[in-house]
Scaffold this motif. Sequence first.
Motif, mmCIF file in Angstrom:
data_model
loop_
_atom_site.group_PDB
_atom_site.id
_atom_site.type_symbol
_atom_site.label_atom_id
_atom_site.label_comp_id
_atom_site.label_asym_id
_atom_site.label_seq_id
_atom_site.Cartn_x
_atom_site.Cartn_y
_atom_site.Cartn_z
ATOM 1 N N THR A 189 -7.589 -4.368 -17.208
ATOM 2 C CA THR A 189 -6.847 -3.658 -18.262
ATOM 3 C C THR A 189 -5.385 -4.086 -18.301
ATOM 4 O O THR A 189 -4.616 -3.580 -19.119
ATOM 5 C CB THR A 189 -6.904 -2.131 -18.046
ATOM 6 N N GLY A 190 -4.988 -4.986 -17.415
ATOM 7 C CA GLY A 190 -3.618 -5.491 -17.443
ATOM 8 C C GLY A 190 -2.707 -4.946 -16.362
ATOM 9 O O GLY A 190 -1.529 -5.313 -16.308
ATOM 10 N N GLN A 191 -3.239 -4.082 -15.508
ATOM 11 C CA GLN A 191 -2.420 -3.574 -14.412
ATOM 12 C C GLN A 191 -2.076 -4.703 -13.458
ATOM 13 O O GLN A 191 -2.938 -5.512 -13.111
ATOM 14 C CB GLN A 191 -3.181 -2.496 -13.631
ATOM 15 N N THR A 192 -0.825 -4.784 -13.045
ATOM 16 C CA THR A 192 -0.421 -5.840 -12.111
ATOM 17 C C THR A 192 -0.309 -5.338 -10.676
ATOM 18 O O THR A 192 -0.286 -6.134 -9.742
ATOM 19 C CB THR A 192 0.931 -6.447 -12.528
ATOM 20 N N GLU A 193 -0.218 -4.021 -10.518
ATOM 21 C CA GLU A 193 -0.153 -3.457 -9.175
ATOM 22 C C GLU A 193 -0.901 -2.137 -9.129
ATOM 23 O O GLU A 193 -1.118 -1.498 -10.170
ATOM 24 C CB GLU A 193 1.300 -3.268 -8.730
ATOM 25 N N VAL A 194 -1.280 -1.734 -7.910
ATOM 26 C CA VAL A 194 -1.971 -0.456 -7.722
ATOM 27 C C VAL A 194 -1.345 0.260 -6.537
ATOM 28 O O VAL A 194 -0.748 -0.367 -5.655
ATOM 29 C CB VAL A 194 -3.484 -0.637 -7.470
ATOM 30 N N GLU A 195 -1.474 1.571 -6.542
ATOM 31 C CA GLU A 195 -1.059 2.367 -5.371
ATOM 32 C C GLU A 195 -2.306 2.524 -4.511
ATOM 33 O O GLU A 195 -3.165 3.348 -4.796
ATOM 34 C CB GLU A 195 -0.512 3.719 -5.843
ATOM 35 N N ILE A 196 -2.402 1.716 -3.481
ATOM 36 C CA ILE A 196 -3.645 1.602 -2.717
ATOM 37 C C ILE A 196 -3.972 2.886 -1.961
ATOM 38 O O ILE A 196 -5.149 3.175 -1.698
ATOM 39 C CB ILE A 196 -3.585 0.389 -1.752
ATOM 40 N N GLY A 197 -2.973 3.705 -1.633
ATOM 41 C CA GLY A 197 -3.225 4.950 -0.912
ATOM 42 C C GLY A 197 -4.123 5.894 -1.686
ATOM 43 O O GLY A 197 -4.989 6.568 -1.105
ATOM 44 N N GLU A 198 -3.935 5.964 -3.007
ATOM 45 C CA GLU A 198 -4.777 6.832 -3.850
ATOM 46 C C GLU A 198 -6.229 6.384 -3.796
ATOM 47 O O GLU A 198 -7.145 7.200 -3.711
ATOM 48 C CB GLU A 198 -4.282 6.802 -5.295
ATOM 49 N N TYR A 199 -6.442 5.067 -3.856
ATOM 50 C CA TYR A 199 -7.810 4.532 -3.815
ATOM 51 C C TYR A 199 -8.461 4.808 -2.455
ATOM 52 O O TYR A 199 -9.645 5.170 -2.395
ATOM 53 C CB TYR A 199 -7.791 3.027 -4.101
ATOM 54 N N MET A 200 -7.693 4.625 -1.384
ATOM 55 C CA MET A 200 -8.254 4.853 -0.055
ATOM 56 C C MET A 200 -8.552 6.337 0.182
ATOM 57 O O MET A 200 -9.549 6.684 0.823
ATOM 58 C CB MET A 200 -7.292 4.341 1.023
ATOM 59 N N THR A 201 -7.711 7.208 -0.336
ATOM 60 C CA THR A 201 -7.950 8.647 -0.187
ATOM 61 C C THR A 201 -9.213 9.066 -0.916
ATOM 62 O O THR A 201 -10.044 9.817 -0.379
ATOM 63 C CB THR A 201 -6.740 9.446 -0.726
ATOM 64 N N ARG A 202 -9.385 8.581 -2.146
ATOM 65 C CA ARG A 202 -10.606 8.911 -2.909
ATOM 66 C C ARG A 202 -11.837 8.329 -2.228
ATOM 67 O O ARG A 202 -12.881 8.972 -2.154
ATOM 68 C CB ARG A 202 -10.494 8.396 -4.343
ATOM 69 N N LEU A 203 -11.707 7.095 -1.736
ATOM 70 C CA LEU A 203 -12.850 6.425 -1.110
ATOM 71 C C LEU A 203 -13.307 7.168 0.145
ATOM 72 O O LEU A 203 -14.506 7.446 0.311
ATOM 73 C CB LEU A 203 -12.465 4.984 -0.760
ATOM 74 N N THR A 204 -12.379 7.495 1.038
ATOM 75 C CA THR A 204 -12.782 8.185 2.273
ATOM 76 C C THR A 204 -13.278 9.594 1.989
ATOM 77 O O THR A 204 -14.144 10.105 2.707
ATOM 78 C CB THR A 204 -11.618 8.226 3.289
ATOM 79 N N ILE A 506 0.796 -2.313 -4.088
ATOM 80 C CA ILE A 506 0.493 -3.706 -3.783
ATOM 81 C C ILE A 506 0.071 -4.429 -5.060
ATOM 82 O O ILE A 506 -0.389 -3.823 -6.023
ATOM 83 C CB ILE A 506 -0.636 -3.853 -2.724
ATOM 84 N N CYS A 507 0.263 -5.753 -5.052
ATOM 85 C CA CYS A 507 -0.169 -6.610 -6.154
ATOM 86 C C CYS A 507 -1.468 -7.295 -5.730
ATOM 87 O O CYS A 507 -1.499 -7.994 -4.704
ATOM 88 C CB CYS A 507 0.886 -7.643 -6.488
ATOM 89 N N LEU A 508 -2.517 -7.102 -6.494
ATOM 90 C CA LEU A 508 -3.845 -7.634 -6.157
ATOM 91 C C LEU A 508 -4.157 -8.885 -6.960
ATOM 92 O O LEU A 508 -3.788 -8.995 -8.134
ATOM 93 C CB LEU A 508 -4.915 -6.590 -6.448
#
Length: 512
Positions: A189-204, A506-508
């Motif tokens: 969708t064009g995002q250049t960076e993500v806040e990885i903590g949110e993804y890890m919190t949802r995942l765990t 982070i930039c992925l």
Amino acid sequence: MVVCIAILIFLYMFFKVAYDTVTCYWLSPRRIRKVMENQGVNGPKPRFLVGNILEMTSLLAQSTSSDMDSIHHDIVGRLLPHYTVWSKIYGKRFVYWNGIEPRMCLTEPELIKELLSKYSTISGKSWQQQQGSKHFIGRGLLMANGEDWCHQRHIVAPAFMGDKLKSYAGYMVECTKQMLESLENALETGQTEVEIGEYMTRLTADIISRTEFDNNYEKGKQIFHLLTDLQRLCAQASRHLWFPGSRFFPSKYNREIKSLKMEVETLLMEIIQSRKDCVEIGRSESYGNDLVGMLLSEMKKRRESNKFSLNLQLVMDECKTFFFAGHETTALLLTWTVMLLASNPIWQQKLREEVKQVCTNGGEPSVDQLSKLTLLSMVINESLRLYPPASVLPRMAFEDIKLGELFIPKGLSIWIPVLAIHHSEEIWGKDVNEFNPSRFASYASGRHFIPFAAGPRNCVGQSFALMEAKIILSMLISRFSFTISENYRHAPVIVLTIKPKHGVQICLKPLD
């Protein structure tokens, strides 16, 4: 005559409460202070009721008032400023006061080892800790003491061992695939960076929901959100426990705490009742293979054999305990590890090559392959050393004990500053504040490494957390490369656990 008896009972109760209050708030703390001073263990002078809380609060507010000027890992002075100040004045051992609770700071490895291995049943969590978490995780394994702790540990431990532990790997892989797809969708969708903590919190949270509640997965996610709010409010309320009767005040946060607790326990009771109903009407032969099912089966067995009582409240407390411990600490471990790898591309590439060599299924590890990921284990350990989720490890002495030549009186809390020990130049060398996973290439490095505590009372979910972290990180680095974003501001803070104040951006970049 009846009136006289009633008056006598009232006077007895009044004087008993008065004596217990004076003993608790004045006589016992004074006795403990005298005993420690006679052994040369001193500390900052406490104020009546508040102890040294105001000094600690002021020091912490100053040290965390601004973000760090760069990404470096010299964080003890920032997160434990009272330890830094008082250890310079009073030495390795000193006593400070959290309200009316005396706490001795202990950093000597041999004495810590003796405490954790020898006195596991006569030391545990203090009244203040139990009250502070009463509405959050109740009297689950984390807050149990003595014989209760022994029984609860015996009941829960099988859920995190052997084939039972291995059976969770499928859930972990499945949930991680979904997380990786959501990251790819975000990039498309064009995002250049993500806040990885949110993804890890949802995942765990997804993983612990499936392993703890299995087919009640959606309710598990609701419980996760409610417990997150409850954790924040309980941390706020526990700051006032030094004041007599504060937990009964009709304050806004006390009302909100009770309301959230009721919501959490209503959801848990719905899950539990549906399992019990299925067994009672014959639709199912068991309560399920997840943690809830295992606890309910054990409760039924123990009720029939008149053994240690495992009631519904305790089942709910265990569920809350493992929901908190099983998702937040692992999410933070993953978030800090990704930050460290994003800042150290050489180690990131080393891991990618190891995963490619060991995991033949496109970076998706099998349970048997996890033990072969030695570099990944070293990186995880170094992350836990630099950023242990829990900055301190508390134990209260319930009886008089001896540690080496040091006499510990009943009622003294011993606080082990894990963060300070993990950042001790004396133990780890001059590069103590640098990211250097190679230090864990030798077994000897683990002697002073206690992110999961040690001895009989170590973290029961340690193997679960490490398996989960290895699966998630190996799948992430085999699918993406990543660098730290220019928007990342390094600002670790403590809210029960060590967290990045502004998240980790982070930039992925997807890998072919």
